[in-house]
Structures are given as structure tokens and as C-alpha cells.
Design a protein around this motif. Sequence first.
Motif, PDB file in Angstrom:
ATOM      1  N   LEU A 779       0.825  -1.209   0.000  1.00 40.61           N
ATOM      2  CA  LEU A 779       0.000   0.000   0.000  1.00 40.61           C
ATOM      3  C   LEU A 779       0.855   1.253   0.000  1.00 40.61           C
ATOM      4  CD1 LEU A 779      -2.624   1.664   0.546  1.00 40.61           C
ATOM      5  CD2 LEU A 779      -2.253   1.194   2.973  1.00 40.61           C
ATOM      6  N   ASP A 780       1.967   1.232   0.717  1.00 38.95           N
ATOM      7  CA  ASP A 780       2.724   2.447   0.962  1.00 38.95           C
ATOM      8  C   ASP A 780       3.809   2.702  -0.071  1.00 38.95           C
ATOM      9  OD1 ASP A 780       1.212   2.755   3.218  1.00 38.95           O
ATOM     10  OD2 ASP A 780       2.626   1.704   4.502  1.00 38.95           O
ATOM     11  N   TYR A 781       3.901   1.857  -1.091  1.00 37.81           N
ATOM     12  CA  TYR A 781       4.946   2.099  -2.089  1.00 37.81           C
ATOM     13  C   TYR A 781       4.693   3.436  -2.780  1.00 37.81           C
ATOM     14  CZ  TYR A 781       7.979   1.780  -6.101  1.00 37.81           C
ATOM     15  OH  TYR A 781       8.943   2.056  -7.035  1.00 37.81           O
ATOM     16  N   GLY A 782       5.786   4.150  -3.085  1.00 36.65           N
ATOM     17  CA  GLY A 782       5.654   5.421  -3.776  1.00 36.65           C
ATOM     18  C   GLY A 782       6.283   6.566  -3.007  1.00 36.65           C
ATOM     19  N   ILE A 783       7.042   6.231  -1.942  1.00 28.72           N
ATOM     20  CA  ILE A 783       7.689   7.281  -1.176  1.00 28.72           C
ATOM     21  C   ILE A 783       9.021   7.637  -1.831  1.00 28.72           C
ATOM     22  CG2 ILE A 783       6.609   6.588   0.992  1.00 28.72           C
ATOM     23  CD1 ILE A 783       9.180   5.172   1.749  1.00 28.72           C
ATOM     24  N   PRO A 784       9.476   8.885  -1.684  1.00 28.37           N
ATOM     25  CA  PRO A 784      10.712   9.312  -2.336  1.00 28.37           C
ATOM     26  C   PRO A 784      11.925   8.495  -1.920  1.00 28.37           C
ATOM     27  CG  PRO A 784       9.479  11.195  -1.577  1.00 28.37           C
ATOM     28  CD  PRO A 784       8.797   9.980  -1.014  1.00 28.37           C
ATOM     29  N   GLU A 785      11.955   7.964  -0.682  1.00 34.05           N
ATOM     30  CA  GLU A 785      13.112   7.177  -0.260  1.00 34.05           C
ATOM     31  C   GLU A 785      13.316   5.959  -1.153  1.00 34.05           C
ATOM     32  OE1 GLU A 785      11.402   8.733   3.696  1.00 34.05           O
ATOM     33  OE2 GLU A 785      10.770   8.412   1.643  1.00 34.05           O
ATOM     34  N   ASP A 786      12.227   5.446  -1.696  1.00 35.42           N
ATOM     35  CA  ASP A 786      12.307   4.241  -2.503  1.00 35.42           C
ATOM     36  C   ASP A 786      12.530   4.554  -3.978  1.00 35.42           C
ATOM     37  OD1 ASP A 786      12.254   1.780  -1.194  1.00 35.42           O
ATOM     38  OD2 ASP A 786      10.642   1.098  -2.490  1.00 35.42           O
ATOM     39  N   GLY A 794       1.102   2.263  -4.253  1.00 32.54           N
ATOM     40  CA  GLY A 794       0.728   0.876  -4.452  1.00 32.54           C
ATOM     41  C   GLY A 794       1.675   0.121  -5.367  1.00 32.54           C
ATOM     42  N   ALA A 795       1.950  -1.121  -4.998  1.00 32.32           N
ATOM     43  CA  ALA A 795       2.778  -1.995  -5.836  1.00 32.32           C
ATOM     44  C   ALA A 795       2.469  -3.441  -5.478  1.00 32.32           C
ATOM     45  CB  ALA A 795       4.264  -1.704  -5.630  1.00 32.32           C
ATOM     46  N   VAL A 796       2.698  -4.330  -6.451  1.00 35.09           N
ATOM     47  CA  VAL A 796       2.546  -5.774  -6.259  1.00 35.09           C
ATOM     48  C   VAL A 796       3.940  -6.384  -6.251  1.00 35.09           C
ATOM     49  CG1 VAL A 796       1.633  -7.896  -7.239  1.00 35.09           C
ATOM     50  CG2 VAL A 796       0.299  -5.789  -7.394  1.00 35.09           C
ATOM     51  N   ALA A 797       4.222  -7.203  -5.235  1.00 30.95           N
ATOM     52  CA  ALA A 797       5.544  -7.795  -5.097  1.00 30.95           C
ATOM     53  C   ALA A 797       5.701  -8.989  -6.025  1.00 30.95           C
ATOM     54  CB  ALA A 797       5.766  -8.228  -3.652  1.00 30.95           C
ATOM     55  N   LEU A 798       6.753  -8.960  -6.849  1.00 30.86           N
ATOM     56  CA  LEU A 798       7.104 -10.050  -7.762  1.00 30.86           C
ATOM     57  C   LEU A 798       8.600 -10.326  -7.622  1.00 30.86           C
ATOM     58  CD1 LEU A 798       5.102  -8.708 -10.834  1.00 30.86           C
ATOM     59  CD2 LEU A 798       4.405 -10.572  -9.324  1.00 30.86           C
ATOM     60  N   ALA A 799       9.080 -11.346  -8.300  1.00 32.22           N
ATOM     61  CA  ALA A 799      10.494 -11.686  -8.192  1.00 32.22           C
ATOM     62  C   ALA A 799      11.331 -10.690  -8.982  1.00 32.22           C
ATOM     63  CB  ALA A 799      10.732 -13.105  -8.708  1.00 32.22           C
ATOM     64  N   PRO A 800      12.409 -10.178  -8.388  1.00 37.59           N
ATOM     65  CA  PRO A 800      13.286  -9.251  -9.118  1.00 37.59           C
ATOM     66  C   PRO A 800      14.185  -9.998 -10.090  1.00 37.59           C
ATOM     67  CG  PRO A 800      14.134  -9.640  -6.914  1.00 37.59           C
ATOM     68  CD  PRO A 800      12.842 -10.398  -7.009  1.00 37.59           C
ATOM     69  N   GLY A 801      14.899  -9.220 -10.905  1.00 36.29           N
ATOM     70  CA  GLY A 801      15.842  -9.800 -11.858  1.00 36.29           C
ATOM     71  C   GLY A 801      15.682  -9.237 -13.243  1.00 36.29           C
TER      72      GLY A 801
END
Length: 915
Positions: A779-786, A794-801
Amino acid sequence: MRSPNKILTVLTLFTILTISDFVLIQNPKSKIQNFQVFAQIPDARKMEADLLFRQGNQQFQISQVEEALQFWQQALAIYREIKNRQGEAASLGNLGIAYDSLGDYTKAIVYYQQCLIITQEIEDRFNEGRVLGNLGATYSSLGDYAKAIEYQRQSLAIKREIKDRQGEGQALGNLGTVSRLLADYAKAIEYYQQSLAIFREIKDRQGERQSLDNLGATYNSLGDYAKAIEYGQQSLTISQEIKDRLGEGASLSNLGVAYYSLGDYAKAIEYHQQSLAIVREIKDRLGEGTSLGNLGVAYYSLGDYAKAIEYHQQSLAIKQEIKDLQGEGKTLGDLGNVYQILGDYVKAIDYYQQCLAITRKVKARKHEGQCLGNLGSSYLFLNNYAKAIEYQQQRLAIAQEISDTNGEGTARNNLGLALFISGNLIQAEKILRTGIEIWEFQRARLGNNDNYKVSIFDEQARTYILLQTILIAQNNPKAALEIAERGRARVLVELLSRRNPIISESANSLITPPNIGLLQQIAKQQNATLVEYSIAYDVFKIKSQLYIWVIKPTGEISFRKTDFKPLWQHRNTSLAELVTNSREYIGIRNRSELATIVPEPTAEVQQRRLAQQRQKLQQLHQLLIKPIANLLPTNPQARVIFIPQSELFLVPFPALVDTSGQYLIEKHTILTAPSIQALDLTRQQRQRLRNLKRGTGIEKQTSNPELLIVGNPLMPKVWNSQTGRKEQLSYLKGAEKEAQAIAQFFNAPVLLGEQATERAIKQRISNARIIHLATHGLLDYGIPEDTGVRDFPGAVALAPGDGEDGLLTSAEIIDMNLKAELVVLSACDTGRGRIRSEGVIGLSRSLISAGVPSVIVSLWAVDDAATTDLMQEFYKQWQQNPDKAQALRQAMLITMQKHPDPRLWAAFTLIGEAE
């Protein structure tokens, strides 16, 4: 729990005021270099004049403006005596700058005009271009934006003709500032970016710093505070690199103002204190007065009114000492604001009147209008409606005269309020309808930048709500419904219209406002009962009320309204508090608590919690459902589509309990939507997909590549605000089991663990017909630190790469062209986001914007085991019945039997189309 055990921090975003509208005027010393004496006459009088001229420069550099004026006047007399036209022009130009800095714009213009005549006579194109630019800046301070643009364009033409790249950059920057003052933010950014490119090309670090400050100010006006801070930090870095202490103080102050607008008053004060230390060190009295004023504003917002008054009084003393009339007027206005909030309206009016006198003296039309508006508000608090109306009318007249779009919109809102409270409903309605047209014109000028439209709509929404209240007071609820819809998810509706080839108006940035006929037609097409809510908050003497419209499939429209307070006489509980308390009693924990191991409650504690839970859910039912219960369909299979507003988007409608103990989902098939008009557009999206694919519903197939099923990816690392580092999200065994079961049900492939990469999903998602993602929702994705800049939340977690970070964000989704008829986000909080006047800004909105007509999302952190049961049952029911809403209802009823706690079965909601 399907939410990360380490939580991101939300960065709310709000709007910002800049220290000065013009960098050249904020730091007028930079203008002195525009007018230097070039002639070399070996003459004692000439040498004397040159010495006086330089002494004036030195005094001005240390903010001794009065002394500088005396030296320049003496130099001017000598240059005229010896007929040195260049020296005369330079002295006149600097005298103009001095009076400009004192806020005496009329006198400044007199000197600039004399300087302009001489530069034209002696064909000094260089200084002619400079003085034209200064004239433009001064007319802008007066609020005469038409003349400001005219002079700046003349200045730009000359600077381009003589290839003065530095001057060209300054002229572009000043044109950008006029555009910003006119609320034409898209054009302002365009000018500032051109200016920035030139200064970087010629390696003018000071000009680069000013351009960055101006860009920051514009993004502040748009409510993009993260970007404003980003540009402010770049500006600060340059100031420190080139050891520009004056610029460093200004950059720190601007950053303080940015953090103030974010509500981080502690950080704002920290930056303002740093700025104050620098300006005191370099003896910049103008900057000192500004920093003290900014500290006063910050303490005002903290509720420390004594300290706010103290800082404002110190600021006022300095501005009076250095004869900064414009700054003095602003500080007097700020003091008026403090006394107004303290309820001392007589003293507030006294300060506003002093402010008004100064703004009229210096002919600062925009600030004069603001003072008039503040006076009108104070008299309204004193129940002096005649004076309140008179002052707001004067403010409106000035805003129209100087083409101040924001000022006109605000004036119309406040004038409409005063007229309404005085009992003149018809005139109030007329004023507010025109105000809405002003706001919509302003949004249209932002083109297709939906993010900025969302930001500025927060300030505009109050006009729509006030007009609804006035129409209800006139017993015209249908007209009020039209306005409620007109102010509901407008940016989303415009975006869907642009992307939908079926709609003939797709080329327009604004679509035709909805009317009653269209809303009735949508109810019929949906074959559903539509329920739209609108919250009217306290406005002076107006009670807080909830407006509810019900539109049946037959087209029949009914209206109900209810007060908030009668339900809770023992305390003044707001609607937001009731919704929050209800969620807490359901057992929804704060995201910061999700990683905490909570002991299993005793049977007694559990019983008490369930009783409190039922009580809160019954209170919500009493407020939201009871007034319209007899208007809802009696057939449980008939659809009811709720269109919430603000905090009502967080209400678990299926779990609301009536006095007999029945949950709402037991009596009705429930959906939600951001607006009624959005439903019309999602229906057209569904029709478009039908034309592309075969039929509706789903069939069990031996192989179904059109299904994209993802479960428990190899988790990415995300920012943990508590530890200050990135940490890997937790493993979700239940999500993996859920995805495998659904894939087996359809005999379809499934992506798990390392296979469920963001790149793999992006390659498949555009052609998928059904998308099911069982993973973490952020829910909290979208902050400048990130991200470095603000994103859609908002973001959905998936495998990186493969170059991807493993976070499929709302910002990425909104730019996709999806063909899925259904997306299920089986994760935590996927239906939430930033609640704005526009609606919920998050994953669900992005998916609908990307072309998905039906989205199932969650309103809280869901339980693994119960969600697995619910989702398997949903697909089983959907296979038997193509109505997704009915399938979700049956899945909830069945899951309820195994998991009776509403927390375990009521989290999910269907947004958009049922079929």
C-alpha cells in the motif's frame, strides 16, 4: 498476513507557498549587474559619479536600501550634468531596482521607463533587454500579468537577437513565473526547463540554481512536494558548491516551506532555522525577515500561536526597518490569520486592514485581493454577512481583472458560501456554478497530466460539495446529484474517455458533465441499484450531513440525508473516526503492527471484541444503510453498486450488520465503483473486450494460456522506514497453495517463486484474459526514499531480476494496455491507497485506467488460509455463474461458515463490472 512484515512509510502529499514569486525580485541584488557604466571619460566628475554609483551598489548588497538610493541619486545628478547617457541609464535602472525591492512598484516603473527610453536612444540593446525584463517582473508583482508577459516577450526577443544566452535564460524563467502565477503550470514547467537547459549549457551555476528553485515552486503549486524537494535539494547543493551563502539560505528556506506543506513541521522549522542562521551571518536583513515569517507560519500550524505571534512580530519589525512594504503587508496578513484562528476577529480585521492599505499603496493587486478575501472571512465569522459579501465581491473583481484563475475560483467559493449563509441561495448557486467552470478550465490546461489534476482537485472539491449543499437546501436533490457526480473521479473519467476508442469525445481533455438522464441510463444498463454517498462537512452554521442518492434500474431516483451527531450524542465522533474504529474492532491492525506477534486472545477477550465489533458495524449500518433500506432490492441476487466518498471507501459494506444481526452480504449482491459515470466507461471497456475475445464467463480448458496465475514469488527487497534499509519481504506459503489450487482448477500454468519475475509477468500480462496475483501488496509504495520521486501509491511484489526491481507499481500499470476482463489482487490492502477528493489513488484505479473492467481487491491485510478458501470458492462459483458479483457473494457466504469472523471473509470487494 499478506502484507510485508516491514512497512513502507506513506508520504502524503499536500500544496506549497514560495518565499517569492520572482527570484530576481527575491534577490534583487542580482539585477544590479544589469546596469553598469561602460563609458570611460577621464573626468573628475565622471570619477566621482562612478564612485557614488559603486558605493550605492555596496550599500544595496548589505540591504541598506535607503543609503543606496541616496548614492544613486547623487550619481544620477552628476551623470546628467556631464551628459553621460550610459551612466544616467545605469543609475535610473538601479533606482528602479531599489524601489522594486521596497515594494514601491509605481516609482520603480517610473525609473525603469526613463532607463528604457535612454537605452533605446543610444541603441544599447543589451541593457534595453534587461530593463524590459525588469519592467515585466514589476508588472507581475502588481498583478498586471498581461503587461508582464508583453514586456518579458520583448525582452526575450532582444536577448535572442543579440545572442545573450544568459539573458535569454532569465527571460524564459520570468515567463515561466508569470505562467505559474496564472496557474498555467504546464507552460510554466516548459519555460523553466528551457531556462534550465540554457544555464546548464553556458555553465551559469547561479542561473541553474534559480531555475531549479522555480521548478520546485511550480511542482509545489501542483502538490508534487516530493519533486519540489528533489529540485530544492539540487538547488541547495549548487549553492553550497559555489559558496553562494545568499542562495544557500534561500534554498534552505524553500525546502522548509516544502516540508511545511507536507505537514512535517519539525523538519520545516529545522530548515528555516538553518536559513535564519545564514542570513543573519551575512547580514541579509530581507532574508532574515522572510525566515522569521516562515517560522511564524510553521508554529501557527503546530498550534503554538504565542510563538507564531512572536516570530511574526520580529519579522514585521525588520520589514518595517528596511522599508520592505510588500513583506510588511504579508506579515500583517499572517498576524491576522493567527488572531482569526484564535477567535479574535476584531484584531484579525485590524491586521488585515493594515495589510490592505499597504497592498493598495504599492498597487499589488493579487495580494490586495487576498487581503480582501481574508477580511470577508472574518466578517462572516462575525455574522456580518453584508460586509463579508462586499469584500468577497471585491476580491472576485480583482481576480478577474488580473486573470488570477486560482484567486477567482477561491473568491467564488467564499462568495458563494457568504451568500448561502446570508440566505441568498439562487445567487450563491450561480456564483458556484461559474466557480466550477473556472476549476475545470484550470484542470484542462494541465493537458493529460492526470497526477497533477488529482493534486489540484483536492483544493477545488469544496466548491462541488458546497454547491450540493445549496441545491439540497433548495429542495433540488437531482441537480445536487449531477454536481456530486461532476466532482467524483473526474480525472479517472477523463482518462478512460481518452483511452476508449468508442467514445467520440476521447480527444477532449474534459468530457461533457453528467446529467440525470445519463445516470438513469447507466443504472438501467447495469441492471443494478446505484447508491451514491456524499459527505457535507461542517461549514460555519451548516451541520455535518451525509447525502445518499439511490437510482433503481427503472430510473427512479430517491434521496435521503442524515446528520452525523445524533448517532453518538455522548461525544462528537466524526465519520472518519467511526470508520476507523469499526475497522479496528474487526481486528484490522495498523501496518506497523503486522510484524508483531500478538498473543491469542482469551475466550472472554474474544467475546468482548466480537460484541464491540458488531456494535460498530451496526452503527455504520444505521448511518449508511438504514435510511435507504426500503429502497434496496429484496432479491438477494439483484446487484447493489455503492459509490462511496472519502473515508467511506474503507467501509467493509458486506460486513455491515442490521438490528436483526444479518450481514449486508446475506441480503444483497454488492459491488463498488469510483463514480456512476466511471461505470458507464467500464461497461464500454467490457464491450470492447467482448469484441476482441469470445463471450463472457470462463470454461475449464485443458490448456489456458490466457490465464496469468502468480503465487508467492521470490520476494524483492523493499524500504523499511523503521530500520532505514531495504529488507526482503516474507514468504507466503498460503499464497503459493492458493495459486496452485486455482491453476489446477483451470488446468492452467502457474508462476511461482523464481519463475514469477516482474519481467515474465510484464511479458504475459498484456494478453492475459484473467489475471490472479497472490502475493504481497504494498500500500505504501511510492515514497521518495524508494523511488527518488513521488509515484502513484501501491505496488505488487514479484520476483526481481533482469533489470527489474520486483515491484509492479501503480505507475507502471496505469501506462499499460490490458485486455483482461478480470484482475484479482489476492494480497493485502490492494483496494486502498491515498484517499483524495478524486477518490482512491492506488492499484485498483491504475488497473481500471489500464483497461480492466472488473477488479477484485482487498481493504485490509488478509489471512492466508481464509483467503485461499475464499478465492477457490469464488472461481468455482464463477464457473457456474458468469456474474462475478454473485460469485463473490456466494464465496463469502460459504467462507463465512468456516471462518465466521468478518475479518477473514469480508476484505474483498469487486470494483466495476459484474458480468
